[in-house]
Design an enzyme around this catalytic site. Structure first.
Site, mmCIF file in Angstrom:
data_model
loop_
_atom_site.group_PDB
_atom_site.id
_atom_site.type_symbol
_atom_site.label_atom_id
_atom_site.label_comp_id
_atom_site.label_asym_id
_atom_site.label_seq_id
_atom_site.Cartn_x
_atom_site.Cartn_y
_atom_site.Cartn_z
ATOM 1 N N ALA A 131 0.814 -1.212 0.000
ATOM 2 C CA ALA A 131 0.000 0.000 0.000
ATOM 3 C C ALA A 131 0.849 1.264 0.000
ATOM 4 C CB ALA A 131 -0.925 0.010 1.211
ATOM 5 N N HIS A 204 7.086 -6.019 8.969
ATOM 6 C CA HIS A 204 5.784 -6.714 8.902
ATOM 7 C C HIS A 204 5.940 -8.071 8.209
ATOM 8 C CE1 HIS A 204 5.687 -4.629 5.038
ATOM 9 N NE2 HIS A 204 5.199 -3.501 5.542
ATOM 10 N N ASN A 207 4.545 -10.095 4.969
ATOM 11 C CA ASN A 207 3.871 -9.163 4.069
ATOM 12 C C ASN A 207 4.884 -8.378 3.246
ATOM 13 O OD1 ASN A 207 1.923 -8.947 6.865
ATOM 14 N ND2 ASN A 207 0.972 -9.550 4.948
ATOM 15 N N ASP A 235 -3.007 -8.671 13.811
ATOM 16 C CA ASP A 235 -4.403 -8.222 13.733
ATOM 17 C C ASP A 235 -5.343 -9.300 13.225
ATOM 18 O OD1 ASP A 235 -3.576 -8.253 11.091
ATOM 19 O OD2 ASP A 235 -4.352 -6.260 10.600
ATOM 20 N N GLY A 236 -4.785 -10.462 12.824
ATOM 21 C CA GLY A 236 -5.613 -11.532 12.301
ATOM 22 C C GLY A 236 -5.979 -11.359 10.839
ATOM 23 N N HIS A 238 -3.473 -9.511 8.487
ATOM 24 C CA HIS A 238 -2.213 -9.539 7.758
ATOM 25 C C HIS A 238 -1.562 -10.918 7.778
ATOM 26 C CE1 HIS A 238 -2.466 -5.150 7.866
ATOM 27 N NE2 HIS A 238 -1.503 -5.130 6.969
ATOM 28 N N ASP A 259 1.365 -1.183 12.768
ATOM 29 C CA ASP A 259 1.284 -0.645 11.400
ATOM 30 C C ASP A 259 0.009 0.184 11.251
ATOM 31 O OD1 ASP A 259 2.128 -0.123 8.833
ATOM 32 O OD2 ASP A 259 1.608 -2.085 8.015
ATOM 33 N N ALA A 293 -3.927 -1.907 3.603
ATOM 34 C CA ALA A 293 -3.200 -0.628 3.633
ATOM 35 C C ALA A 293 -2.944 -0.244 5.089
ATOM 36 C CB ALA A 293 -3.997 0.448 2.918
ATOM 37 N N GLY A 294 -1.919 -0.861 5.696
ATOM 38 C CA GLY A 294 -1.724 -0.663 7.117
ATOM 39 C C GLY A 294 -2.848 -1.335 7.878
#
Length: 363
Positions: A131, A204, A207, A235-236, A238, A259, A293-294
């Site tokens: 992103a 990250h 990713n 976050d579940g 990514h 992120d 996107a983040g």
């Protein structure tokens, strides 16, 4: 002098106790009885080394926005962070770095301590933007020296396969800056050379990097084989929880990052990410084409997710605080003399109280 009682959580010990502190922890008293002790956990404050924004503000927008995002994340238990830029034209980066530097030099009340900058780009692969806006540059020491003069840059994410990357990694290592591989199309061999040159971290994880294949292990394979440090977004969205568990088994010093972007803590809708417009939908943030996107993650939610995924309390402490602090050389911990940067959680990991340098953060 402020006092807190509860379950004190350290990397090696969980016990009932009382903390006494002003700007720093002055005394720790173990308690033998549950009587009169609230059912809550007291931990060092969360440390987030990859955060773009939150509460409607993004650090590319200047000093006021950096302060707004720092106040937002403090409400969620983050007591220290690195304001993270995105790939942008050089004038945009210069403006963002000046704004971040102003906050580093003059922290305000209720703000998570902004320790410096995580420069995510512009020295990344145009084929692995994710992103990131499309303003990449080839690694260049002259440009890097200029940026270093504007703000305390603590971490740089780059693609090791780019021309000039290895020389820039060596330069940054000599300057005491942590270098991470990310947004990269590197092969295993190219990633290995970058690792050996001094790029010790991985941005990250999983990713925007080449995945593990049994005939071409890529960046993921190189890191799982050799790395000591990596950041991951729990976050579940990514990364699947099982892949997070694989990562933490292979790289024991894996720490959580959010992120987070401006959309964190905000309703669904359109927000800014550098020169991109992004859209919050449900728990995620996306480009118009559906690319992640983040995130909208906060560190308290990261701790809750790690708990649901089976991580023990001391491991959650390490992943949300201790390891990131160790990675960048930050004083942190429940020990006499340490800064009183603290988060108090209930048994469901909901934030009850936050203290930064001994001062309570007010909602």
């Amino acid at each position: 002098m402020t006092q807190l009682t509860g379950t004190l959580v350290t990397p090696s010990l969980t016990c009932l106790g009382r903390l006494e502190f002003d700007e720093r922890i002055q005394a720790i008293t173990p308690l033998a009885s549950l009587e009169g002790v609230p059912r809550r956990y007291i931990l060092p404050g969360f440390v987030d080394l990859h955060v773009h924004g939150g509460g409607g503000a993004e650090c590319m927008e200047g000093e006021a926005a950096v302060r707004q995002m720092a106040r937002f994340h403090a409400q969620h238990g983050t007591t220290a962070l690195l304001a993270t830029t995105v790939t942008a034209p050089l004038p945009d980066l210069e403006s963002a770095l000046r704004g971040i530097a102003a906050v580093v030099e003059n922290p305000g009340p209720g703000e998570a301590r902004v320790l410096g900058v995580h420069l995510e780009g512009p020295f990344i692969s145009p084929q692995k933007l994710g992103a990131q806006p499309p303003y990449t540059m080839l690694p260049d020491q002259k440009t890097m020296r200029h940026l270093l003069a504007l703000a305390p840059i603590r971490v740089v994410t780059l693609a090791p396969e780019l021309p000039g990357a290895l020389e820039l990694i060596a330069f940054l290592k000599a300057e005491g800056v942590r270098v991470q591989q990310g947004h990269t199309e590197a092969t295993y061999a190219q990633s290995l050379v970058g690792f050996e040159a001094g790029a010790q971290g991985f941005t990250h994880f999983y990713n925007a990097m080449t995945p593990l294949h049994h005939r071409e292990p890529g960046v993921v394979g190189l890191a799982l084989e050799r790395a000591e440090w990596a950041e991951v977004i729990p976050d579940g969205l990514h990364v699947h929880p099982a892949a997070v568990r694989v990562l933490t088994k292979a790289i024991s010093q894996t720490y959580a990052v959010t992120d987070a972007v401006a959309a964190a803590g905000m309703p669904e809708g359109e927000y800014r990410l550098g020169r991109h417009r992004v859209f919050k939908k449900g728990e995620g943030v996306f480009l118009a084409d559906g690319t992640l996107a983040g995130s909208a993650l906060t560190m308290d939610k990261a701790a809750q997710n790690l708990s649901r995924w089976g991580y023990a309390l001391h491991d959650i402490l390490q992943m949300t605080s201790g390891l990131a602090a160790q990675y960048i050389g930050l004083e942190s911990g429940l020990e006499v003399g340490m800064p009183a940067d603290l988060v108090v959680l209930d048994e469901h990991f909901e934030v009850l109280e936050v203290y930064i340098r001994g001062q309570r953060v007010r909602a």
